[in-house]
Design an enzyme around this catalytic site. Structure first.
Site, PDB file in Angstrom:
ATOM      1  N   GLU A  29       0.840  -1.205   0.000  1.00  0.00           N
ATOM      2  CA  GLU A  29       0.000   0.000   0.000  1.00  0.00           C
ATOM      3  C   GLU A  29       0.871   1.250   0.000  1.00  0.00           C
ATOM      4  OE1 GLU A  29      -2.683   0.045   3.353  1.00  0.00           O
ATOM      5  OE2 GLU A  29      -3.791   1.763   2.570  1.00  0.00           O
ATOM      6  N   ASN A 176     -12.280  -1.411  -0.530  1.00  0.00           N
ATOM      7  CA  ASN A 176     -11.518  -1.973   0.587  1.00  0.00           C
ATOM      8  C   ASN A 176     -12.172  -1.545   1.902  1.00  0.00           C
ATOM      9  OD1 ASN A 176      -8.882  -2.895   2.016  1.00  0.00           O
ATOM     10  ND2 ASN A 176      -9.192  -0.803   2.745  1.00  0.00           N
ATOM     11  N   GLU A 177     -12.406  -2.479   2.774  1.00  0.00           N
ATOM     12  CA  GLU A 177     -12.947  -2.190   4.118  1.00  0.00           C
ATOM     13  C   GLU A 177     -14.032  -1.104   4.024  1.00  0.00           C
ATOM     14  OE1 GLU A 177      -9.819  -1.731   7.084  1.00  0.00           O
ATOM     15  OE2 GLU A 177      -9.156  -3.783   6.744  1.00  0.00           O
ATOM     16  N   TYR A 246      -6.671  -9.200  11.183  1.00  0.00           N
ATOM     17  CA  TYR A 246      -5.330  -8.974  11.736  1.00  0.00           C
ATOM     18  C   TYR A 246      -5.202  -9.713  13.075  1.00  0.00           C
ATOM     19  CZ  TYR A 246      -4.154  -5.578   8.169  1.00  0.00           C
ATOM     20  OH  TYR A 246      -3.856  -4.986   6.974  1.00  0.00           O
ATOM     21  N   GLU A 297      -6.133  -9.296   3.681  1.00  0.00           N
ATOM     22  CA  GLU A 297      -5.249  -8.609   4.640  1.00  0.00           C
ATOM     23  C   GLU A 297      -5.211  -9.424   5.917  1.00  0.00           C
ATOM     24  OE1 GLU A 297      -5.724  -4.396   5.354  1.00  0.00           O
ATOM     25  OE2 GLU A 297      -6.279  -4.050   3.253  1.00  0.00           O
ATOM     26  N   GLN A 343       2.379  -6.107   5.390  1.00  0.00           N
ATOM     27  CA  GLN A 343       2.542  -5.741   4.008  1.00  0.00           C
ATOM     28  C   GLN A 343       3.973  -6.094   3.584  1.00  0.00           C
ATOM     29  OE1 GLN A 343       1.190  -1.821   2.982  1.00  0.00           O
ATOM     30  NE2 GLN A 343      -0.706  -2.026   4.126  1.00  0.00           N
TER      31      GLN A 343
HETATM   32  O1  AHR Z   1      -2.701  -2.622   6.291  1.00  0.00           O
HETATM   33  C1  AHR Z   1      -2.989  -1.406   6.914  1.00  0.00           C
HETATM   34  C2  AHR Z   1      -4.473  -1.054   6.876  1.00  0.00           C
HETATM   35  O2  AHR Z   1      -5.188  -2.009   7.583  1.00  0.00           O
HETATM   36  C3  AHR Z   1      -5.124  -1.049   5.518  1.00  0.00           C
HETATM   37  O3  AHR Z   1      -4.938   0.160   4.858  1.00  0.00           O
HETATM   38  C4  AHR Z   1      -6.566  -1.251   5.848  1.00  0.00           C
HETATM   39  O4  AHR Z   1      -7.265  -1.887   4.813  1.00  0.00           O
HETATM   40  C5  AHR Z   1      -6.524  -2.060   7.130  1.00  0.00           C
HETATM   41  O5  AHR Z   1      -7.351  -1.542   8.099  1.00  0.00           O
END
Ligand code: AHR
Length: 497
Positions: A29, A176-177, A246, A297, A343
């Site tokens: 990103e 995205n999200e 995450y 992600e 990432q």
């Molecule tokens: O990876 C960092 C951020 O985490 C991304 O921009 C977002 O999609 C997620 O919340």
């Protein structure tokens, strides 16, 4: 040091499916020093580069055989207007990166540079389109610019920039999200947007777009049910559905105690739960399982990641998290078709860290290197019996209670790849591996990643503190034993007769 045995029965003739290469995908990103400095240094940089892309990053990533790379975000994607990043670089607009540090985005790394980078590292591009502040027309023009072959204005624009052949981008994310930074939509409102955008994401060249919908924040089943109900059976509009999960942190990146270690390394259980429950929910609307589950992600996100830039160190503990979760993806290869760790460089659970001209490989990089043999292999049925570890032994309801040893098994031609993680911090485990069926072992070898302490990590001063080492294996007939050191990830290669 006590060693306990764990038993692994492998059934080489029982194939459960194919492990999609894209489970080993990546995500980059416009955030912190991921693109700028980690990948893009510009053609005039003193750092060795090819057309502005740093050579050492390319060389390191190529070794991982990265199958797919997602870009330009993340949250950045829903504030990105692709036209800013094409055409002569000295004429590209300077904008504010609203999501990440409000730094100036110079747009020097745009679509053509991204595709060039993908070709250099051997990955397929995956572009995430802007739903939050964009339009279906903007996205469909982007697809035309990338993929069309007809003599149109956008194709001429691409060609004028020196790209004669279409970029042939197959994977397109529709936002995205969008429950958060991508527009704060609820699932039904997002689904209406998704249907509109997806209708205009049509194939204009050799590639038919593979359209990926924004899935829930973590394992939010309400999002999934309401999205698919609103979709109303229009499964022809969607190929992939992408929750994000995450693993967070416990303690901090390099400073943490033993309970934090067991807590964080047991979070693969959350990924397994998400996959099982999300796939069950999706089955209700998609009984033929046309729609792939994509975790585009995931990764550890430590409490001391730098604000606005998300730079963090990467320890042996993070390598264990990566290995346990890659094994989860492998075990669910019949449904999970892509996963992209967050990432690639200098951000969150990175493969690579850079500082000026210096570059180091993280322990997570080494796990990806060891596990790359699973890509595209046949998933093999296996049974693993292990004792348990737990972060809070005084709690009867300890949610972190989970097997000390986990793993997965795959096969390509006559070679089995067994990956095994021993999360126990103090004691090794003896893996008692038996092949069930007619296969017998011609030879076997091992590669192991471990460290004296889970806090161990590579630094620019000491870049090879953690590196894989080779292990010898003596096998006879259809059986062997192998010692798994404490806090280790091991890959065993077994050649069959
Ligand atoms: O990876 C960092 C951020 O985490 C991304 O921009 C977002 O999609 C997620 O919340």
């Amino acid at each position: 040091m006590a060693s306990t045995t764990c038993r692994l029965n492998v059934y080489p003739e029982q194939v459960l499916g194919t492990i999609h290469r894209n489970l080993y995908g990546h995500f980059a990103e416009h955030l912190g020093r991921c693109i700028d400095e980690g990948i893009w240094v510009g053609p005039d940089s003193k750092i060795a580069n090819t057309h502005g892309i740093r050579n050492d990053t390319v060389a390191a990533l190529r070794e991982l055989a990265p199958p797919v790379l997602r870009w330009p975000g993340g949250c950045f994607a829903d504030d990105y207007h692709w036209r800013d990043g094409v055409g002569p670089r000295d004429q590209r607009p300077r904008r504010i990166n609203r999501h990440w540090g409000q730094v100036v985005e110079t747009n020097q790394f745009g679509t053509d540079e991204f595709i060039a980078f993908c070709r250099m590292i051997g990955a397929e591009p995956y572009i995430c389109a802007n739903v939050g502040s964009g339009t279906p027309a903007e996205m469909s023009d982007w697809i035309e610019y990338c993929n069309a072959t007809a003599d149109t204005t956008l194709v001429r624009q691409r060609q004028a920039g020196g790209v004669a052949e279409p970029h042939a981008v197959r994977y397109w994310g529709i936002g995205n999200e969008n429950w958060g930074c991508g527009g704060s939509l609820d699932p039904t409102d997002y689904c209406s947007e998704f249907k509109r955008f997806s209708t205009f994401a049509v194939g204009l060249g050799p590639e038919r777009p593979y359209r990926i919908a924004c899935g829930p924040c973590g394992n939010d089943l309400d999002w999934t049910h309401r999205f698919f109900e609103k979709l109303g059976g229009k499964l022809g509009l969607i190929e992939g559905f992408a929750p994000h999960l995450y693993q967070g942190s416990a303690g901090a990146s390099t400073r943490f105690a033993e309970p934090d270690y067991y807590d964080l390394t047991s979070r693969y259980l959350g990924m397994e739960r998400l996959i099982c429950q999300q796939r069950a929910a999706m089955d209700g609307y998609d009984p033929d399982r046309r729609v792939g589950l994509i975790v585009d992600e995931w990764g550890v996100w430590h409490s001391d990641a730098t604000p606005g830039a998300l730079y963090q160190q990467n320890t042996m503990r993070d390598a264990i998290v990566a290995a346990t979760i890659l094994d989860v993806f492998n075990r669910h290869a019949d449904k999970v078709v892509m996963a992209n760790i967050a990432q690639t460089v200098n951000v969150l659970q990175a493969m690579i860290l850079t500082e000026g001209e210096k570059l180091i490989l993280t322990p997570t990089y080494h796990v990806y290197h060891m596990y790359r043999e699973h890509q595209g292999a046949a998933l093999i049925f296996s049974e693993l019996e292990s004792d348990a570890v737990r972060a809070y032994p005084d709690r009867d309801d300890d949610p972190t209670r989970s097997p000390a040893v986990t793993g997965s098994v795959s096969k390509q031609a006559q070679t089995l790849t067994l990956t095994l993680v021993n999360r126990h911090l103090g004691d090794p485990r003896i893996a008692d591996v038996r092949l069930i069926g007619s296969a017998s072992i011609r030879g076997a070898s091992g590669t192991v990643l471990t460290a004296d302490a889970p806090q161990a990590h590579n630094t620019f001063e000491s870049p090879t503190t953690i590196e894989p080492t080779q292990a010898t294996i003596t096998a006879s007939g259809n059986r062997f034993e192998h010692l798994l050191p404490p806090c280790s990830a091991t890959r065993l290669r077994v050649d069959l007769d």
